[in-house]
Scaffold this motif. Sequence first.
Motif, PDB file in Angstrom:
ATOM      1  N   ARG A   1     111.314 100.570 -41.932  1.00  0.00           N
ATOM      2  CA  ARG A   1     110.822 101.860 -41.430  1.00  0.00           C
ATOM      3  C   ARG A   1     109.332 101.797 -41.083  1.00  0.00           C
ATOM      4  NH1 ARG A   1     113.872 106.303 -45.340  1.00  0.00           N
ATOM      5  NH2 ARG A   1     115.797 105.121 -45.638  1.00  0.00           N
ATOM      6  N   ILE A   2     108.713 100.662 -41.321  1.00  0.00           N
ATOM      7  CA  ILE A   2     107.313 100.462 -40.957  1.00  0.00           C
ATOM      8  C   ILE A   2     107.253  99.713 -39.635  1.00  0.00           C
ATOM      9  CG2 ILE A   2     105.182  99.260 -41.580  1.00  0.00           C
ATOM     10  CD1 ILE A   2     105.826  99.775 -44.498  1.00  0.00           C
ATOM     11  N   SER A   3     106.565 100.292 -38.674  1.00  0.00           N
ATOM     12  CA  SER A   3     106.454  99.667 -37.358  1.00  0.00           C
ATOM     13  C   SER A   3     105.404  98.556 -37.399  1.00  0.00           C
ATOM     14  CB  SER A   3     106.063 100.722 -36.313  1.00  0.00           C
ATOM     15  OG  SER A   3     105.832 100.107 -35.056  1.00  0.00           O
ATOM     16  N   GLU A   4     105.802  97.366 -36.979  1.00  0.00           N
ATOM     17  CA  GLU A   4     104.882  96.229 -37.010  1.00  0.00           C
ATOM     18  C   GLU A   4     103.662  96.445 -36.123  1.00  0.00           C
ATOM     19  OE1 GLU A   4     106.410  92.318 -36.728  1.00  0.00           O
ATOM     20  OE2 GLU A   4     108.210  92.727 -37.917  1.00  0.00           O
ATOM     21  N   LYS A   5     103.821  97.220 -35.068  1.00  0.00           N
ATOM     22  CA  LYS A   5     102.681  97.445 -34.164  1.00  0.00           C
ATOM     23  C   LYS A   5     101.582  98.263 -34.839  1.00  0.00           C
ATOM     24  CE  LYS A   5     104.599 101.586 -31.928  1.00  0.00           C
ATOM     25  NZ  LYS A   5     103.617 102.519 -32.545  1.00  0.00           N
ATOM     26  N   ASP A   6     101.924  98.952 -35.936  1.00  0.00           N
ATOM     27  CA  ASP A   6     100.930  99.761 -36.647  1.00  0.00           C
ATOM     28  C   ASP A   6     100.197  98.974 -37.737  1.00  0.00           C
ATOM     29  OD1 ASP A   6     101.605 102.012 -35.163  1.00  0.00           O
ATOM     30  OD2 ASP A   6     103.167 102.626 -36.575  1.00  0.00           O
ATOM     31  N   LEU A   7     100.648  97.741 -37.993  1.00  0.00           N
ATOM     32  CA  LEU A   7     100.020  96.944 -39.040  1.00  0.00           C
ATOM     33  C   LEU A   7      98.711  96.345 -38.553  1.00  0.00           C
ATOM     34  CD1 LEU A   7     103.158  94.993 -40.370  1.00  0.00           C
ATOM     35  CD2 LEU A   7     102.052  96.972 -41.430  1.00  0.00           C
ATOM     36  N   PRO A   8      97.725  96.222 -39.430  1.00  0.00           N
ATOM     37  CA  PRO A   8      96.474  95.559 -39.024  1.00  0.00           C
ATOM     38  C   PRO A   8      96.728  94.093 -38.706  1.00  0.00           C
ATOM     39  CG  PRO A   8      96.489  95.982 -41.395  1.00  0.00           C
ATOM     40  CD  PRO A   8      97.679  96.678 -40.829  1.00  0.00           C
ATOM     41  N   SER A   9      95.950  93.543 -37.808  1.00  0.00           N
ATOM     42  CA  SER A   9      96.087  92.139 -37.453  1.00  0.00           C
ATOM     43  C   SER A   9      95.698  91.260 -38.640  1.00  0.00           C
ATOM     44  CB  SER A   9      95.179  91.812 -36.267  1.00  0.00           C
ATOM     45  OG  SER A   9      93.811  91.920 -36.664  1.00  0.00           O
ATOM     46  N   PRO A  10      96.116  89.994 -38.650  1.00  0.00           N
ATOM     47  CA  PRO A  10      95.692  89.083 -39.728  1.00  0.00           C
ATOM     48  C   PRO A  10      94.176  89.028 -39.886  1.00  0.00           C
ATOM     49  CG  PRO A  10      97.476  88.090 -38.475  1.00  0.00           C
ATOM     50  CD  PRO A  10      97.096  89.348 -37.750  1.00  0.00           C
ATOM     51  N   ALA A  11      93.460  89.035 -38.768  1.00  0.00           N
ATOM     52  CA  ALA A  11      91.994  88.994 -38.836  1.00  0.00           C
ATOM     53  C   ALA A  11      91.443  90.263 -39.487  1.00  0.00           C
ATOM     54  CB  ALA A  11      91.414  88.820 -37.439  1.00  0.00           C
ATOM     55  N   GLU A  12      92.053  91.410 -39.167  1.00  0.00           N
ATOM     56  CA  GLU A  12      91.594  92.670 -39.756  1.00  0.00           C
ATOM     57  C   GLU A  12      91.916  92.716 -41.254  1.00  0.00           C
ATOM     58  OE1 GLU A  12      89.600  96.263 -39.733  1.00  0.00           O
ATOM     59  OE2 GLU A  12      89.800  94.804 -38.123  1.00  0.00           O
ATOM     60  N   LYS A  13      93.063  92.188 -41.628  1.00  0.00           N
ATOM     61  CA  LYS A  13      93.411  92.129 -43.060  1.00  0.00           C
ATOM     62  C   LYS A  13      92.393  91.307 -43.832  1.00  0.00           C
ATOM     63  CE  LYS A  13      97.513  91.630 -44.769  1.00  0.00           C
ATOM     64  NZ  LYS A  13      98.865  91.141 -45.091  1.00  0.00           N
ATOM     65  N   LEU A  14      92.002  90.163 -43.283  1.00  0.00           N
ATOM     66  CA  LEU A  14      91.000  89.342 -43.953  1.00  0.00           C
ATOM     67  C   LEU A  14      89.655  90.055 -44.027  1.00  0.00           C
ATOM     68  CD1 LEU A  14      91.711  85.720 -42.667  1.00  0.00           C
ATOM     69  CD2 LEU A  14      92.101  86.635 -44.955  1.00  0.00           C
ATOM     70  N   SER A  15      89.341  90.805 -42.976  1.00  0.00           N
ATOM     71  CA  SER A  15      88.101  91.571 -42.987  1.00  0.00           C
ATOM     72  C   SER A  15      88.138  92.640 -44.078  1.00  0.00           C
ATOM     73  CB  SER A  15      87.871  92.229 -41.619  1.00  0.00           C
ATOM     74  OG  SER A  15      86.743  93.082 -41.650  1.00  0.00           O
ATOM     75  N   ILE A  16      89.287  93.300 -44.221  1.00  0.00           N
ATOM     76  CA  ILE A  16      89.435  94.305 -45.286  1.00  0.00           C
ATOM     77  C   ILE A  16      89.218  93.662 -46.645  1.00  0.00           C
ATOM     78  CG2 ILE A  16      91.058  95.847 -46.448  1.00  0.00           C
ATOM     79  CD1 ILE A  16      92.390  96.328 -43.715  1.00  0.00           C
ATOM     80  N   LEU A  17      89.846  92.518 -46.859  1.00  0.00           N
ATOM     81  CA  LEU A  17      89.728  91.846 -48.154  1.00  0.00           C
ATOM     82  C   LEU A  17      88.293  91.402 -48.411  1.00  0.00           C
ATOM     83  CD1 LEU A  17      90.977  90.679 -50.709  1.00  0.00           C
ATOM     84  CD2 LEU A  17      91.541  88.613 -49.409  1.00  0.00           C
ATOM     85  N   LYS A  18      87.666  90.794 -47.421  1.00  0.00           N
ATOM     86  CA  LYS A  18      86.301  90.295 -47.591  1.00  0.00           C
ATOM     87  C   LYS A  18      85.342  91.424 -47.970  1.00  0.00           C
ATOM     88  CE  LYS A  18      82.633  87.817 -45.072  1.00  0.00           C
ATOM     89  NZ  LYS A  18      81.571  88.855 -45.196  1.00  0.00           N
ATOM     90  N   HIS A  19      85.393  92.512 -47.228  1.00  0.00           N
ATOM     91  CA  HIS A  19      84.475  93.611 -47.487  1.00  0.00           C
ATOM     92  C   HIS A  19      84.826  94.344 -48.784  1.00  0.00           C
ATOM     93  CE1 HIS A  19      83.511  92.922 -43.210  1.00  0.00           C
ATOM     94  NE2 HIS A  19      82.328  93.416 -43.539  1.00  0.00           N
TER      95      HIS A  19
END
Length: 460
Positions: free
Chosen positions: A257-275
Motif C-alpha cells: 500500500r506504499i507507493s515506491e514513487k513516494d519513497l526517498p531516493s537512496p541518496a536522500e535516505k543516506l542524507s537523512i541518516l547522516k544529518h
Amino acid sequence: MVQALEWDSQLIHRYAVNGPRYTSYPTAVEFTAPFSEVDYLNAAKQSKQLNTPLSLYFHIPFCANICYYCACNKVVTKQRSQAVSYIKNLIREMHFHAEYFGQREVTQLHWGGGTPTYLSLELMQQLMEKTNDYFQLVDDASADYSIEIDPREADWATMGHLRQLGFNRISLGIQDFNPVVQQAVNRVQTEEETLAVIDAARTLSFKSVNVDLIYGLPHQNTQSFLTSLDKVLELAPNRLSIFNYAHLPERFKPQRRISEKDLPSPAEKLSILKHTIEHLIDAGYVYIGMDHFALPDDELTEAKVTGQLHRNFQGYTTHKACDLLGLGCSAISQVGDTYWQNHSKLDNYSQQVNQNTFPFQRGFVLSTEDSLRREVISQLICHFELNTQQIEQQFGIDFNRHFAYELDALQLMAEDGLLTISEDNLTVNPKGQLLIRNICMVFDQYLTRNNETTRFSKVI
C-alpha cells in the motif's frame, strides 16, 4: 572512552550491501525444523544447573490498525475478545516452562508486539499476576521491566496501571511526526498523544523512555525528518532507535500500500541518516551501535564504556548473563547454546498449547564452532573491539591460524580504515562503526556457505 563515529560517504556507498543485524548467531534463518522436546529439555536442564538469571519476553501480536511499513508478526483485528483466549494460552505455556525456569530470578522482562497496550487493563493484570506466580520477579531497582507503547492505545490510567504492575521502562513508536508521512503509512498519531504518554511516564517515575523513529518512509526528506527529530529531542528521551525502513512488498503485504514513487531516493535516505547522527551527537547523545543512541548517563552508555554491553533478540541490553525465554507466537528463546522459536501463526501456536505440547516450530543447537563465532561477533558488535588473546584462552584456539581466511578477508577493510588489526586486538575505527555489520559478516560461516544475503536488509 566511547569514540565518536565518523561518516565516510565513499566507504558507505562501497559497502552498502545486504546483511544480518546479528541479534543472534547463527541468525534465525538458520533455525531448522523440527526442534524436539529432547533438545529443549537438554538446554533447560543445563540452564537450571547453572541457575543464571532469566529474561522473559512476551509477544502480544494484536493491533487494532495496520501500519503499512510494519514487518512484525501481528494480528490486526478489532475483535479484542481474541486476546482473552491468547492470554490463557500464554499462561498455559508458562506452566510448561515452570519446572525448569520457575525458581530463577527474573531480572529483565519485556512485552512486545504487535501492540501490548491493545490488552485491557484486566488482561494486563492477569498476565502479570500469573507471571509472578510462575517466576521469581525481582522487585528492586536492578530489574528492567519494559513494554512497547502505542500512544493511541494508552492514556494516564493505562500508564498508572502499568507502573503498578511493575513496569519501569517504556518504548514508544513515533516513526515520524509529519502528518503527510503518517497518512501515507496509516499511522496517524498526534504530538499531543505522544507527549501525554511521556509526561505520564515521567510523573509516574518510569526510569527510562525509549523512542523509535524510522527513516526512509514515503514523503520524507532530510529537512522534514530533522523537524520531527527536533520535536522528539524536546521530549528528552533517554534512548532513541533510528531504524532504516526496508521496503520489501513481496514479503510483507501491507507494504504494497506504499507507493515506491513516494519513497526517498537512496541518496536522500543516506542524507537523512547522516544529518540525524550529527544532530543527535550535537544534542549530547552517544552512539551505542546499530541504530541505537542513548544519553551519557544511561545504563546502555555505561555498559558500553565498561564493556558490559550485550545484544539479544530485543537489541542491546545490559543483562549479559541472562537466559532469554520467549513466550507467545513467534517468540524466540536463547538458553545457553540453544535457540528455539514458537510457531509464528497464531492458530498453530494455539493448537499446540491446547494440546499440552510445547509450541516449538524450529530451533538450533550451537556447535563449539558456532559458539566461538557467536562470541567474536558479539564482542565486535557490542564493543567495536575484540581481544583475540581472550578468545584464544576461552576457546583453546590459535586465533590467527583458526581465522586465517577471515583475517585475510579483513585486510581490505583494514586498508580502507574500517578497523585496525594488531597482534592481540581487532579494533573498529570511527569510520567503521556504521559498517560493523559488514565486519561481522566476515565471521559468519553460514552467510559465506549459503551465499545468500537477499533475505536481509541493507547494512546502512
